[in-house]
Design a protein around this motif. Structure first.
Motif, PDB file in Angstrom:
ATOM      1  N   ASN A   1       0.869  -1.167   0.000  1.00  0.00           N
ATOM      2  CA  ASN A   1       0.000   0.000   0.000  1.00  0.00           C
ATOM      3  C   ASN A   1       0.914   1.227   0.000  1.00  0.00           C
ATOM      4  O   ASN A   1       1.480   1.592   1.033  1.00  0.00           O
ATOM      5  CB  ASN A   1      -0.904  -0.022   1.239  1.00  0.00           C
ATOM      6  CG  ASN A   1      -1.890   1.109   1.231  1.00  0.00           C
ATOM      7  OD1 ASN A   1      -2.091   1.746   0.221  1.00  0.00           O
ATOM      8  ND2 ASN A   1      -2.500   1.366   2.375  1.00  0.00           N
ATOM      9  N   ASP A   2       1.082   1.828  -1.166  1.00  0.00           N
ATOM     10  CA  ASP A   2       1.955   2.991  -1.295  1.00  0.00           C
ATOM     11  C   ASP A   2       1.200   4.250  -0.908  1.00  0.00           C
ATOM     12  O   ASP A   2       0.102   4.506  -1.384  1.00  0.00           O
ATOM     13  CB  ASP A   2       2.458   3.137  -2.743  1.00  0.00           C
ATOM     14  CG  ASP A   2       3.465   2.055  -3.094  1.00  0.00           C
ATOM     15  OD1 ASP A   2       4.160   1.580  -2.179  1.00  0.00           O
ATOM     16  OD2 ASP A   2       3.536   1.696  -4.283  1.00  0.00           O
ATOM     17  N   THR A   3       1.796   5.008  -0.053  1.00  0.00           N
ATOM     18  CA  THR A   3       1.276   6.337   0.265  1.00  0.00           C
ATOM     19  C   THR A   3       2.381   7.343  -0.015  1.00  0.00           C
ATOM     20  O   THR A   3       3.571   7.015   0.053  1.00  0.00           O
ATOM     21  CB  THR A   3       0.859   6.445   1.744  1.00  0.00           C
ATOM     22  OG1 THR A   3       1.978   6.153   2.569  1.00  0.00           O
ATOM     23  CG2 THR A   3      -0.272   5.500   2.069  1.00  0.00           C
TER      24      THR A   3
END
Length: 108
Positions: A41-43
């Protein structure tokens, strides 16, 4: 990583083998471990990076030669002296008249 197996020697059985409790010594619990699946989950978090752009302003003055004619006037007072006269102008006229008179007088 590859798949690998591990053996479990305890007496626990799987749900498929729960009915055969008499053969518990012959049945082994086998677990297969697969390679993990990665869920990423890239933020993104903003970070301010300051870039300084230098601006140098140069005010130039170029000198251009422009001719300017200036005339200087000189006033001179000149006195012209004719000198001291030897005789007056009337004297010359008188002499001429006297000559005429003498000449006229002698002729008579």
């Amino acid at each position: 990583m590859g798949k690998h197996r591990t053996s479990n020697s305890n007496n626990f059985t799987t749900s498929d083998n729960a009915q055969n409790t008499s053969n518990s010594d012959n049945i082994r619990n086998t677990t297969v471990y697969c390679d993990p699946e990665y869920i990423v989950n890239d933020t993104y978090v903003e970070r301010e990076v300051i870039y300084v752009h230098r601006i140098i302003r140069i005010n130039r003055q170029h000198i251009v030669n422009v001719p300017r004619n200036v005339y200087r006037t000189v006033t001179r007072n000149v006195v012209i002296d004719p000198g001291i006269p030897d005789e007056c102008d009337d004297c010359d006229n008188h002499k001429e008249h006297k000559k005429h008179k003498k000449n006229h007088g002698e002729e008579r």
